[in-house]
Design a protein around this motif. Structure first.
Motif, PDB file in Angstrom:
ATOM      1  N   UNK A   1       0.821  -1.216   0.000  1.00 40.26           N
ATOM      2  CA  UNK A   1       0.000   0.000   0.000  1.00 40.26           C
ATOM      3  C   UNK A   1       0.855   1.267   0.000  1.00 40.26           C
ATOM      4  N   UNK A   2       1.984   1.234   0.673  1.00 40.14           N
ATOM      5  CA  UNK A   2       2.871   2.405   0.739  1.00 40.14           C
ATOM      6  C   UNK A   2       3.241   2.908  -0.661  1.00 40.14           C
ATOM      7  N   UNK A   3       3.362   1.967  -1.599  1.00 36.28           N
ATOM      8  CA  UNK A   3       3.742   2.340  -2.960  1.00 36.28           C
ATOM      9  C   UNK A   3       2.607   3.119  -3.649  1.00 36.28           C
ATOM     10  N   UNK A   4       1.359   2.758  -3.354  1.00 33.85           N
ATOM     11  CA  UNK A   4       0.236   3.535  -3.883  1.00 33.85           C
ATOM     12  C   UNK A   4       0.249   4.947  -3.308  1.00 33.85           C
ATOM     13  N   UNK A   5       0.589   5.081  -2.044  1.00 34.06           N
ATOM     14  CA  UNK A   5       0.694   6.412  -1.440  1.00 34.06           C
ATOM     15  C   UNK A   5       1.759   7.249  -2.150  1.00 34.06           C
TER      16      UNK A   5
END
Length: 168
Positions: free
Chosen positions: A15-19
């Motif tokens: 998810x961090x990569x989507x952020x």
């Protein structure tokens, strides 16, 4: 030097990569940043796609030299009456300009050809997005021409229709 690249399956912890990809510089040609709620929905869609049969498509983290540098995916769609795949990618700003997106696009073409059931893979970058159009050209897509394209839903813009042949 040729940087080795790996496509790693999308996981719960990504998810961090989507952020990171939601920053204004990364979403300029995609309608702008999304809300965190929309990102969480997107993350769940990515996980669901990666849990389906490989022929339905996949979402990958692009990994170069042990670091996650971006994402690339392909998914099913109907385009001009044909069942095709569509692809899209994003490489984080600090890793751009190294040819990683084109290398990842070539890897997705190979993956879709090996595991998929569709004959063609399309990419639809905005005509104004020079870098993504260069990725398509470098990765071996053929430019079919300009088209009106809706993305995100409700926002129409002029895109280039690039196509890679997956099967004869």
């Amino acid at each position: 030097m040729d940087t080795p690249l790996e496509l790693a399956p999308w996981t719960e912890g990504d998810f961090w990569l989507l952020l990171r990809k939601n920053e204004p510089v990364m979403t300029e040609h995609l309608g702008g940043p999304e809300t965190e709620a929309k990102l969480k929905d997107r993350h769940q869609r990515y996980l669901a796609l990666s849990a389906r049969e490989p022929a339905a498509g996949r979402v990958f983290r692009i990994v170069a030299e042990g670091e996650s540098v971006g994402t690339i995916a392909f998914w099913e769609r109907i385009w001009k009456g044909e069942e095709v795949y569509e692809t899209g990618w994003g490489v984080l700003p600090e890793f751009q300009g190294r040819g990683l997106a084109a290398k990842a696009a070539r890897a997705v073409i190979a993956h879709a050809a090996a595991h998929g059931t569709r004959r063609h893979l399309h990419a639809f970058p905005s005509v104004e997005h020079g870098a993504s159009n260069a990725v398509c050209r470098t990765a071996g897509f053929v430019l079919l021409g300009e088209t009106r394209f809706e993305y995100p839903p409700g926002q129409w813009h002029t895109s280039n229709d690039w196509r890679a042949v997956l099967a004869g």
